[in-house]
Design a protein around this motif. Structure first.
Motif, PDB file in Angstrom:
ATOM      1  N   UNK A 143       0.793  -1.229   0.000  1.00  0.00           N
ATOM      2  CA  UNK A 143       0.000   0.000   0.000  1.00  0.00           C
ATOM      3  C   UNK A 143       0.825   1.279   0.000  1.00  0.00           C
ATOM      4  N   UNK A 144       2.163   1.185   0.042  1.00  0.00           N
ATOM      5  CA  UNK A 144       2.987   2.403  -0.103  1.00  0.00           C
ATOM      6  C   UNK A 144       3.622   2.481  -1.489  1.00  0.00           C
ATOM      7  N   UNK A 190       7.048  -0.274   5.077  1.00  0.00           N
ATOM      8  CA  UNK A 190       6.493  -0.121   6.418  1.00  0.00           C
ATOM      9  C   UNK A 190       5.729  -1.381   6.776  1.00  0.00           C
ATOM     10  N   UNK A 191       5.369  -1.479   8.045  1.00  0.00           N
ATOM     11  CA  UNK A 191       4.609  -2.644   8.518  1.00  0.00           C
ATOM     12  C   UNK A 191       3.314  -2.780   7.711  1.00  0.00           C
ATOM     13  N   UNK A 192       2.879  -3.943   7.255  1.00  0.00           N
ATOM     14  CA  UNK A 192       3.586  -5.198   7.301  1.00  0.00           C
ATOM     15  C   UNK A 192       4.659  -5.208   6.234  1.00  0.00           C
ATOM     16  N   UNK A 193       5.814  -5.774   6.549  1.00  0.00           N
ATOM     17  CA  UNK A 193       6.965  -5.625   5.673  1.00  0.00           C
ATOM     18  C   UNK A 193       6.932  -6.638   4.530  1.00  0.00           C
ATOM     19  N   UNK A 194       7.293  -6.148   3.342  1.00  0.00           N
ATOM     20  CA  UNK A 194       7.293  -6.997   2.159  1.00  0.00           C
ATOM     21  C   UNK A 194       8.449  -7.989   2.228  1.00  0.00           C
ATOM     22  N   UNK A 195       8.214  -9.186   1.731  1.00  0.00           N
ATOM     23  CA  UNK A 195       9.241 -10.224   1.794  1.00  0.00           C
ATOM     24  C   UNK A 195      10.457  -9.881   0.936  1.00  0.00           C
ATOM     25  N   UNK A 196      10.272  -9.048  -0.101  1.00  0.00           N
ATOM     26  CA  UNK A 196      11.383  -8.714  -0.996  1.00  0.00           C
ATOM     27  C   UNK A 196      12.256  -7.581  -0.469  1.00  0.00           C
ATOM     28  N   UNK A 197      11.755  -6.774   0.439  1.00  0.00           N
ATOM     29  CA  UNK A 197      12.448  -5.539   0.801  1.00  0.00           C
ATOM     30  C   UNK A 197      13.815  -5.794   1.415  1.00  0.00           C
ATOM     31  N   UNK A 198      13.870  -6.639   2.417  1.00  0.00           N
ATOM     32  CA  UNK A 198      15.137  -6.864   3.113  1.00  0.00           C
ATOM     33  C   UNK A 198      16.188  -7.502   2.203  1.00  0.00           C
ATOM     34  N   UNK A 199      15.869  -8.589   1.462  1.00  0.00           N
ATOM     35  CA  UNK A 199      16.888  -9.148   0.564  1.00  0.00           C
ATOM     36  C   UNK A 199      17.316  -8.181  -0.537  1.00  0.00           C
ATOM     37  N   UNK A 200      16.409  -7.319  -0.990  1.00  0.00           N
ATOM     38  CA  UNK A 200      16.793  -6.335  -2.014  1.00  0.00           C
ATOM     39  C   UNK A 200      17.825  -5.374  -1.447  1.00  0.00           C
ATOM     40  N   UNK A 236      -0.981   4.446  14.107  1.00  0.00           N
ATOM     41  CA  UNK A 236      -1.504   3.917  15.356  1.00  0.00           C
ATOM     42  C   UNK A 236      -3.018   4.080  15.446  1.00  0.00           C
ATOM     43  N   UNK A 237      -3.625   4.540  14.377  1.00  0.00           N
ATOM     44  CA  UNK A 237      -5.053   4.817  14.420  1.00  0.00           C
ATOM     45  C   UNK A 237      -5.910   3.565  14.385  1.00  0.00           C
ATOM     46  N   UNK A 238      -7.190   3.712  14.713  1.00  0.00           N
ATOM     47  CA  UNK A 238      -8.097   2.566  14.702  1.00  0.00           C
ATOM     48  C   UNK A 238      -8.545   2.163  13.303  1.00  0.00           C
ATOM     49  N   UNK A 239      -8.259   3.024  12.318  1.00  0.00           N
ATOM     50  CA  UNK A 239      -8.634   2.724  10.945  1.00  0.00           C
ATOM     51  C   UNK A 239      -7.425   2.220  10.190  1.00  0.00           C
ATOM     52  N   UNK A 240      -7.493   2.204   8.861  1.00  0.00           N
ATOM     53  CA  UNK A 240      -6.361   1.749   8.062  1.00  0.00           C
ATOM     54  C   UNK A 240      -5.236   2.785   8.094  1.00  0.00           C
ATOM     55  N   UNK A 241      -4.075   2.352   7.601  1.00  0.00           N
ATOM     56  CA  UNK A 241      -2.918   3.243   7.583  1.00  0.00           C
ATOM     57  C   UNK A 241      -3.212   4.486   6.748  1.00  0.00           C
ATOM     58  N   UNK A 242      -2.845   5.647   7.268  1.00  0.00           N
ATOM     59  CA  UNK A 242      -3.015   6.889   6.524  1.00  0.00           C
ATOM     60  C   UNK A 242      -1.747   7.248   5.774  1.00  0.00           C
ATOM     61  N   UNK A 243      -1.903   8.068   4.726  1.00  0.00           N
ATOM     62  CA  UNK A 243      -0.763   8.445   3.890  1.00  0.00           C
ATOM     63  C   UNK A 243      -0.265   9.851   4.177  1.00  0.00           C
TER      64      UNK A 243
END
Length: 284
Positions: A143-144, A190-200, A236-243
């Protein structure tokens, strides 16, 4: 007192586990907001148990968060410690349980933390890296992804050789083939972290590519896999992540790059505008 606490939080002996790193990073980056926190609220923000937070505080040498607050209060001139309660309509609405007022206050708090980030050494190093790299590759996921694509597009108006990479070729060869020196990977995850990010990030550094990572306080490994790690407030909000927060960070970053490059940006925008007119992508 605050400096002693900050130095203590940077001690590797307090950063052995993932939960240790999460708590230490959170306390370090939100030390000014601790008057409003409890061990339970910190645990909820980090998705840990209050007992885990309590054990960490005891390892720091404090019998709970209140004792840590007392030590900070004795040496602090931060006005946060003098806030007595609701002072305006926003705080009244928050105390009344109005959801949007709470979300607005969270965004205001986040923007305050962003200003602190813009004065940090890591921020200046990031600007220098974005300006000085031979090529800039921007990567992000989930989502980012769209926000990072926007950043790459806007950055391309300030300097040449900027590209968003999606990894659909399965190799990231355009970034990792070693054919050009001085490359930069600008990685956003950002959380949740993509599986590709760290190895990239790891492969990029192995290939001699400088890595700038922008992430949130929930990431325990960002600094380990990057040359420069920028940490922004997480959601940290009760809704979805904001941008709003990350968009503000990236817009400020673009503005800073423009200030540094100066007239070069005007010349590039003029050239791109001429090309847009030729190919008719925009209304006249």
């Amino acid at each position: 007192m605050a400096q002693r606490i900050l130095k203590l939080l940077q001690d590797e002996a307090l950063r052995r586990s993932k939960s240790d790193k999460l708590i230490a990073n959170y306390l370090e980056r939100n030390i000014a907001d601790l008057p409003f926190e409890t061990a339970k609220s910190i645990a909820e923000r980090l998705e840990l148990s209050p007992m885990t937070v309590g054990r960490f505080l005891r390892r720091m040498g404090f019998d709970g968060l209140d004792q840590l607050k007392r030590e900070l209060r004795r040496g602090s001139s931060n006005p946060a410690w003098q806030v007595k309660g609701p002072v305006d309509r926003l705080r009244e609405d928050i105390s009344g349980g109005k959801l949007l007022a709470g979300l607005i206050q969270q965004q205001i708090d986040n923007l305050g933390q962003i200003y602190g980030l813009t004065t940090s050494a890591e921020w200046q190093q990031t600007i220098e890296a974005l300006v000085g790299a031979s090529e800039v590759y921007v990567a992000a996921y989930q989502n980012v992804r769209g926000i990072a694509q926007y950043f790459a597009s806007q950055l391309s108006y300030t300097r040449p050789r900027v590209q968003f990479v999606d990894g659909l070729n399965g190799t990231y060869a355009e970034l990792l083939d070693g054919s050009v020196s001085g490359r930069l990977l600008f990685l956003h995850d950002v959380r949740r972290f993509a599986s590709k990010a760290r190895p990239l990030a790891i492969e990029a550094r192995r290939a001699g590519v400088k890595v700038v990572m922008i992430t949130d306080e929930f990431c325990p490994w960002g600094a380990e896999v990057s040359d420069i790690c920028l940490v922004v407030p997480g959601s940290h909000g009760p809704l979805w992540d904001g941008a709003a927060t990350i968009t503000a960070v990236l817009d400020l970053m673009l503005s800073n790059v423009i200030v540094v490059l100066g007239e070069e940006v005007s010349e590039r925008v003029e050239q791109l505008t001429r090309l847009q007119d030729i190919f008719g992508d925009f209304e006249t």
